[in-house]
Design an enzyme around this catalytic site. Structure first.
Site, PDB file in Angstrom:
ATOM      1  N   LYS A  52       6.789  -4.635   7.238  1.00 58.22           N
ATOM      2  CA  LYS A  52       6.117  -3.146   7.029  1.00 58.22           C
ATOM      3  C   LYS A  52       5.066  -3.177   8.308  1.00 58.22           C
ATOM      4  O   LYS A  52       4.453  -4.061   8.571  1.00 58.22           O
ATOM      5  CB  LYS A  52       5.367  -3.056   5.801  1.00 58.22           C
ATOM      6  CG  LYS A  52       4.601  -1.735   5.858  1.00 58.22           C
ATOM      7  CD  LYS A  52       4.160  -1.408   4.553  1.00 58.22           C
ATOM      8  CE  LYS A  52       2.715  -2.287   4.335  1.00 58.22           C
ATOM      9  NZ  LYS A  52       1.529  -1.348   5.339  1.00 58.22           N
ATOM     10  N   LYS A 103       2.042   7.138   6.705  1.00 62.11           N
ATOM     11  CA  LYS A 103       1.493   8.152   5.669  1.00 62.11           C
ATOM     12  C   LYS A 103       0.959   9.264   6.292  1.00 62.11           C
ATOM     13  O   LYS A 103       0.003   9.875   6.128  1.00 62.11           O
ATOM     14  CB  LYS A 103       0.315   7.340   5.040  1.00 62.11           C
ATOM     15  CG  LYS A 103       0.356   5.954   4.123  1.00 62.11           C
ATOM     16  CD  LYS A 103      -0.888   5.411   3.640  1.00 62.11           C
ATOM     17  CE  LYS A 103      -0.611   4.204   2.967  1.00 62.11           C
ATOM     18  NZ  LYS A 103       0.039   3.004   3.643  1.00 62.11           N
ATOM     19  N   ASP A 141      -0.163  16.310   7.027  1.00 59.24           N
ATOM     20  CA  ASP A 141      -0.658  17.339   7.976  1.00 59.24           C
ATOM     21  C   ASP A 141      -0.129  18.572   7.622  1.00 59.24           C
ATOM     22  O   ASP A 141       0.636  18.525   6.338  1.00 59.24           O
ATOM     23  CB  ASP A 141      -0.381  17.047   9.333  1.00 59.24           C
ATOM     24  CG  ASP A 141      -1.510  17.582  10.438  1.00 59.24           C
ATOM     25  OD1 ASP A 141      -1.875  18.732  10.171  1.00 59.24           O
ATOM     26  OD2 ASP A 141      -2.147  16.583  11.290  1.00 59.24           O
ATOM     27  N   ARG A 173      -1.065  -9.985   2.770  1.00 59.98           N
ATOM     28  CA  ARG A 173      -1.732 -11.335   2.976  1.00 59.98           C
ATOM     29  C   ARG A 173      -1.358 -12.605   2.211  1.00 59.98           C
ATOM     30  O   ARG A 173      -1.525 -13.766   3.001  1.00 59.98           O
ATOM     31  CB  ARG A 173      -3.150 -11.155   2.572  1.00 59.98           C
ATOM     32  CG  ARG A 173      -3.871 -10.253   3.619  1.00 59.98           C
ATOM     33  CD  ARG A 173      -5.283  -9.527   3.030  1.00 59.98           C
ATOM     34  NE  ARG A 173      -5.048  -8.308   2.273  1.00 59.98           N
ATOM     35  CZ  ARG A 173      -5.706  -7.437   1.744  1.00 59.98           C
ATOM     36  NH1 ARG A 173      -6.927  -7.534   2.097  1.00 59.98           N
ATOM     37  NH2 ARG A 173      -5.423  -6.589   0.969  1.00 59.98           N
ATOM     38  N   ASP A 215       4.886   2.595   7.815  1.00 60.31           N
ATOM     39  CA  ASP A 215       4.249   3.110   6.820  1.00 60.31           C
ATOM     40  C   ASP A 215       3.155   3.763   7.517  1.00 60.31           C
ATOM     41  O   ASP A 215       1.820   3.382   7.866  1.00 60.31           O
ATOM     42  CB  ASP A 215       3.692   1.772   6.082  1.00 60.31           C
ATOM     43  CG  ASP A 215       2.760   2.370   4.912  1.00 60.31           C
ATOM     44  OD1 ASP A 215       2.830   3.525   4.557  1.00 60.31           O
ATOM     45  OD2 ASP A 215       1.931   1.551   4.477  1.00 60.31           O
ATOM     46  N   THR A 262      -3.222   1.862  -3.790  1.00 60.98           N
ATOM     47  CA  THR A 262      -3.460   0.767  -4.677  1.00 60.98           C
ATOM     48  C   THR A 262      -4.892   0.384  -4.790  1.00 60.98           C
ATOM     49  O   THR A 262      -5.210  -0.518  -5.508  1.00 60.98           O
ATOM     50  CB  THR A 262      -2.261  -0.416  -4.570  1.00 60.98           C
ATOM     51  OG1 THR A 262      -2.548  -0.705  -3.099  1.00 60.98           O
ATOM     52  CG2 THR A 262      -1.018   0.058  -4.812  1.00 60.98           C
TER      53      THR A 262
END
Length: 232
Positions: free
Chosen positions: A33, A62, A65, A210, A60, A119
């Site tokens: 990603k 997002k 608009d 991570r 990704d 999240t």
């Protein structure tokens, strides 16, 4: 190429480092990603560079608009042939439908995914923005809107997977961040679950950053994730 449901979130801005990491994960994860940090620093050329690793890319971005702008952004992003592309469900029905139409016109196989509730947000955070009720209710509300508009799938936290599987068509894809090994995570994700729990609940793709990227051996960490035990 690995059939793993795990996509590794490469949260770094440099294409060379991202490519090295992606190559080290080829055969272990299902894809990678690339998000806003990477795209703002390296742009489409950086995405193409990471694509040299031979892994599917989840772009990704997002997008959020006015409908015409999002449709144009979708058309431009599809030129990079991502496996998945995100936009915000909160952009509304007209925006979502414009994005879906742009994807269909392009004849792309990319999954167009609507982000529901980040999240990093919990009920208190939503209340601060004027949204009453729990996060799960807001996720379902936005999910229903996005599915009605024709998206391929949704991004949701693991804690909403079972609810969405009960209330949405079975073919809706669920892509799930907030995945952590058992034990304390110590980061900014608030609604988390282990990989095994999320898959058992009905997730299609797991997004992990991570726990893989900061490990001394990222490939070994990625391979070990599907053996994680129950969450705390």
């Amino acid at each position: 190429m690995s059939s793993s449901p795990i996509f590794c979130a490469i949260d770094r801005p440099d294409p060379a480092g991202a490519l090295t990491l992606a190559r080290s994960l080829n055969g272990v994860v299902g894809g990678v990603k690339l998000g806003l940090e990477f795209f703002c620093a390296s742009g489409p050329a950086g995405v193409r560079t990471v694509g040299e690793a031979g892994l599917p890319i989840f772009l990704d971005l997002k997008l959020h608009d006015i409908p015409n702008t999002v449709a144009g952004a979708v058309r431009s992003a599809l030129a990079l042939e991502p496996a998945m592309l995100t936009l915000h469900a909160a952009g509304g029905r007209a925006m979502l439908e414009a994005a879906v139409a742009a994807k269909r016109e392009a004849g792309a196989a990319t999954w167009l995914l609507a982000v529901t509730v980040l999240t990093s947000l919990d009920d208190g955070d939503l209340a601060d923005t004027g949204i009453s009720g729990d996060a799960g209710a807001q996720v379902e509300r936005l999910a229903r809107l996005a599915v009605a508009a024709g998206v391929d799938g949704l991004v949701c936290s693991p804690h909403e997977i079972a609810r969405l599987r009960r209330n949405l068509p079975a073919d809706v894809k669920l892509v799930v961040p907030g995945i952590r090994p058992a034990g304390p995570s110590g980061d900014d994700q608030k609604r988390v679950m282990t990989p095994q729990e999320a898959l058992a609940a009905g997730a299609d793709v797991l997004v992990v950053g991570r726990p893989i990227t900061v490990a001394a051996d990222p490939a070994a960490a990625a391979a070990a994730l599907l053996g994680s035990g129950p969450s705390r």
